[in-house]
Design an enzyme around this catalytic site. Sequence first.
Site, PDB file in Angstrom:
ATOM      1  CB  THR A  52      -1.036   0.035   1.150  1.00 38.71           C
ATOM      2  OG1 THR A  52      -0.357  -0.235   2.370  1.00 38.71           O
ATOM      3  CG2 THR A  52      -2.148  -0.968   0.913  1.00 38.71           C
ATOM      4  CG  ASN A  86      -1.575   2.818  -7.234  1.00 37.93           C
ATOM      5  OD1 ASN A  86      -0.898   1.805  -7.443  1.00 37.93           O
ATOM      6  ND2 ASN A  86      -2.812   2.757  -6.735  1.00 37.93           N
ATOM      7  NE  ARG A 126      -0.178  -7.097 -19.823  1.00 37.58           N
ATOM      8  CZ  ARG A 126      -1.004  -7.964 -20.380  1.00 37.58           C
ATOM      9  NH1 ARG A 126      -0.560  -8.793 -21.306  1.00 37.58           N
ATOM     10  NH2 ARG A 126      -2.269  -8.037 -20.014  1.00 37.58           N
TER      11      ARG A 126
HETATM   12  C1  LIG Z   1       1.433 -13.129 -20.809  1.00 37.29           C
HETATM   13  C2  LIG Z   1      -0.010 -12.882 -20.500  1.00 37.29           C
HETATM   14  C3  LIG Z   1      -0.987 -13.651 -21.112  1.00 37.29           C
HETATM   15  C4  LIG Z   1      -2.344 -13.409 -20.857  1.00 37.29           C
HETATM   16  N1  LIG Z   1      -3.293 -14.180 -21.484  1.00 37.29           N
HETATM   17  C5  LIG Z   1      -4.610 -13.947 -21.221  1.00 37.29           C
HETATM   18  C6  LIG Z   1      -5.625 -14.721 -21.875  1.00 37.29           C
HETATM   19  O1  LIG Z   1      -5.342 -15.600 -22.670  1.00 37.29           O
HETATM   20  N2  LIG Z   1      -6.916 -14.441 -21.614  1.00 37.29           N
HETATM   21  C7  LIG Z   1      -7.280 -13.479 -20.698  1.00 37.29           C
HETATM   22  O2  LIG Z   1      -8.469 -13.282 -20.474  1.00 37.29           O
HETATM   23  N3  LIG Z   1      -6.341 -12.724 -20.084  1.00 37.29           N
HETATM   24  C8  LIG Z   1      -5.032 -12.929 -20.321  1.00 37.29           C
HETATM   25  N4  LIG Z   1      -4.082 -12.154 -19.701  1.00 37.29           N
HETATM   26  C9  LIG Z   1      -4.519 -11.086 -18.794  1.00 37.29           C
HETATM   27  C10 LIG Z   1      -4.330 -11.507 -17.309  1.00 37.29           C
HETATM   28  O3  LIG Z   1      -5.124 -12.629 -16.996  1.00 37.29           O
HETATM   29  C11 LIG Z   1      -4.693 -10.324 -16.385  1.00 37.29           C
HETATM   30  O4  LIG Z   1      -6.050 -10.015 -16.544  1.00 37.29           O
HETATM   31  C12 LIG Z   1      -3.890  -9.081 -16.665  1.00 37.29           C
HETATM   32  O5  LIG Z   1      -2.529  -9.393 -16.805  1.00 37.29           O
HETATM   33  C13 LIG Z   1      -4.079  -8.094 -15.528  1.00 37.29           C
HETATM   34  O6  LIG Z   1      -3.359  -8.548 -14.416  1.00 37.29           O
HETATM   35  P1  LIG Z   1      -3.848  -8.278 -12.942  1.00 37.29           P
HETATM   36  O7  LIG Z   1      -5.152  -8.955 -12.686  1.00 37.29           O
HETATM   37  O8  LIG Z   1      -2.709  -8.644 -12.005  1.00 37.29           O
HETATM   38  O9  LIG Z   1      -3.993  -6.665 -12.932  1.00 37.29           O
HETATM   39  P2  LIG Z   1      -5.122  -5.753 -12.333  1.00 37.29           P
HETATM   40  O10 LIG Z   1      -6.424  -6.040 -12.955  1.00 37.29           O
HETATM   41  O11 LIG Z   1      -4.625  -4.348 -12.400  1.00 37.29           O
HETATM   42  O12 LIG Z   1      -5.218  -6.202 -10.834  1.00 37.29           O
HETATM   43  C14 LIG Z   1      -4.138  -5.926  -9.921  1.00 37.29           C
HETATM   44  C15 LIG Z   1      -4.261  -6.857  -8.741  1.00 37.29           C
HETATM   45  O13 LIG Z   1      -5.476  -6.587  -8.032  1.00 37.29           O
HETATM   46  C16 LIG Z   1      -6.042  -7.806  -7.569  1.00 37.29           C
HETATM   47  N5  LIG Z   1      -7.351  -7.970  -8.180  1.00 37.29           N
HETATM   48  C17 LIG Z   1      -7.882  -7.231  -9.203  1.00 37.29           C
HETATM   49  N6  LIG Z   1      -9.120  -7.649  -9.479  1.00 37.29           N
HETATM   50  C18 LIG Z   1      -9.376  -8.671  -8.643  1.00 37.29           C
HETATM   51  C19 LIG Z   1     -10.491  -9.529  -8.460  1.00 37.29           C
HETATM   52  N7  LIG Z   1     -11.577  -9.437  -9.207  1.00 37.29           N
HETATM   53  N8  LIG Z   1     -10.410 -10.469  -7.506  1.00 37.29           N
HETATM   54  C20 LIG Z   1      -9.302 -10.601  -6.741  1.00 37.29           C
HETATM   55  N9  LIG Z   1      -8.209  -9.826  -6.868  1.00 37.29           N
HETATM   56  C21 LIG Z   1      -8.244  -8.882  -7.801  1.00 37.29           C
HETATM   57  C22 LIG Z   1      -5.071  -8.912  -7.939  1.00 37.29           C
HETATM   58  O14 LIG Z   1      -4.163  -9.112  -6.874  1.00 37.29           O
HETATM   59  C23 LIG Z   1      -4.345  -8.345  -9.128  1.00 37.29           C
HETATM   60  O15 LIG Z   1      -3.055  -8.892  -9.339  1.00 37.29           O
HETATM   61  C24 LIG Z   1      -2.730 -12.375 -19.945  1.00 37.29           C
HETATM   62  C25 LIG Z   1      -1.743 -11.617 -19.336  1.00 37.29           C
HETATM   63  C26 LIG Z   1      -0.397 -11.832 -19.601  1.00 37.29           C
HETATM   64  C27 LIG Z   1       0.645 -10.962 -18.935  1.00 37.29           C
END
Ligand SMILES: Cc1cc2nc3c(=O)[nH]c(=O)nc-3n(C[C@H](O)[C@H](O)[C@H](O)COP(=O)(O)OP(=O)(O)OC[C@H]3O[C@@H](n4cnc5c(N)ncnc54)[C@H](O)[C@@H]3O)c2cc1C
Length: 254
Positions: free
Chosen positions: A69, A205, A216
């Site tokens: 945080t 942030n 990424r």
């Molecule tokens: C190499 C690669 C391949 C991918 N392939 C696919 C694919 O084939 N299909 C697809 O749909 N997506 C795909 N994605 C997208 C991936 O699943 C994530 O949605 C995206 O990378 C966002 O990551 P994030 O959830 O950590 O980020 P953010 O959405 O910014 O979330 C940040 C953090 O907040 C928390 N958080 C956010 N929302 C929630 C929630 N609803 N519940 C619990 N915790 C939460 C988690 O700790 C999360 O890490 C891919 C991503 C990458 C990097």
Amino acid sequence: MKSRINAIPVEENEFCKHVLDKGFVRLVEWSGDDYAPARAARISYGRESKGKEQDEKLLGYLLDNRHDTPWEMIWFKWHVKCPIFVARQWMRHRSNSFNELSGRYTTFEPEFYIPVRGRIKSIDNKQGSVEVTDYQAMKEERGEEFAQKFPFKGDWNQDVISTIEGVSQHAYEMYEHLIRIGVANEMARMVLPVNLYTEFYYAVNARSLMNFLSLRLHPHAQLEIREYADRIMTILQYTHPVMMRLFLKNQEGA
Ligand SMILES: Cc1cc2nc3c(=O)[nH]c(=O)nc-3n(C[C@H](O)[C@H](O)[C@H](O)COP(=O)(O)OP(=O)(O)OC[C@H]3O[C@@H](n4cnc5c(N)ncnc54)[C@H](O)[C@@H]3O)c2cc1C
């Protein structure tokens, strides 16, 4: 056709980097310096700073131990121009705020991302692809099975790039046609491919941005979005050198 006006300056400097053939990432504004998370964390003990050296130790500790945080005390606003398929991947990062150019209220310019070379699926990285510089050499390396599965003779890269260029050009001509006969922008855009450039504002942030960079910059991410993540890192190395040094160290150990 009435074209939209892009009044935003995009010369390269410390805060703005060109990406791909027509894109850019530009830091519009930010708040909080390298030490803001340390000052925020120390509020737990009713104090702010213990000097740069101690604060840097604390920052490293926070990062390595997932005390996340305090990193939310730094925030950034970016202006991004990228192909639609990159924007789609970008906007999967939900804990951010976005405002995007509207294809309903504006007419798109014929700005399409045209890669320099074609890529084939990687053998050792299931999610990745590799650029082909010498198609014949690559074909020999991949063997008979590949040659049979993908029979091709001629200039492979030329074929790949001219296909992408041709489709983009044709799609834009059809888009112009629809606009010319009075079709609403929101409908005419249905014929445009995902390598069309879009623009958006992205507020994030430092905690969330480091999550974005970690995912990424990874070799599993698609080459194009990796390029954007790389330029963001370059800009952050200028504005937040301590945070980036600790981030890279943390990633090495991850
Ligand atoms: C190499 C690669 C391949 C991918 N392939 C696919 C694919 O084939 N299909 C697809 O749909 N997506 C795909 N994605 C997208 C991936 O699943 C994530 O949605 C995206 O990378 C966002 O990551 P994030 O959830 O950590 O980020 P953010 O959405 O910014 O979330 C940040 C953090 O907040 C928390 N958080 C956010 N929302 C929630 C929630 N609803 N519940 C619990 N915790 C939460 C988690 O700790 C999360 O890490 C891919 C991503 C990458 C990097």
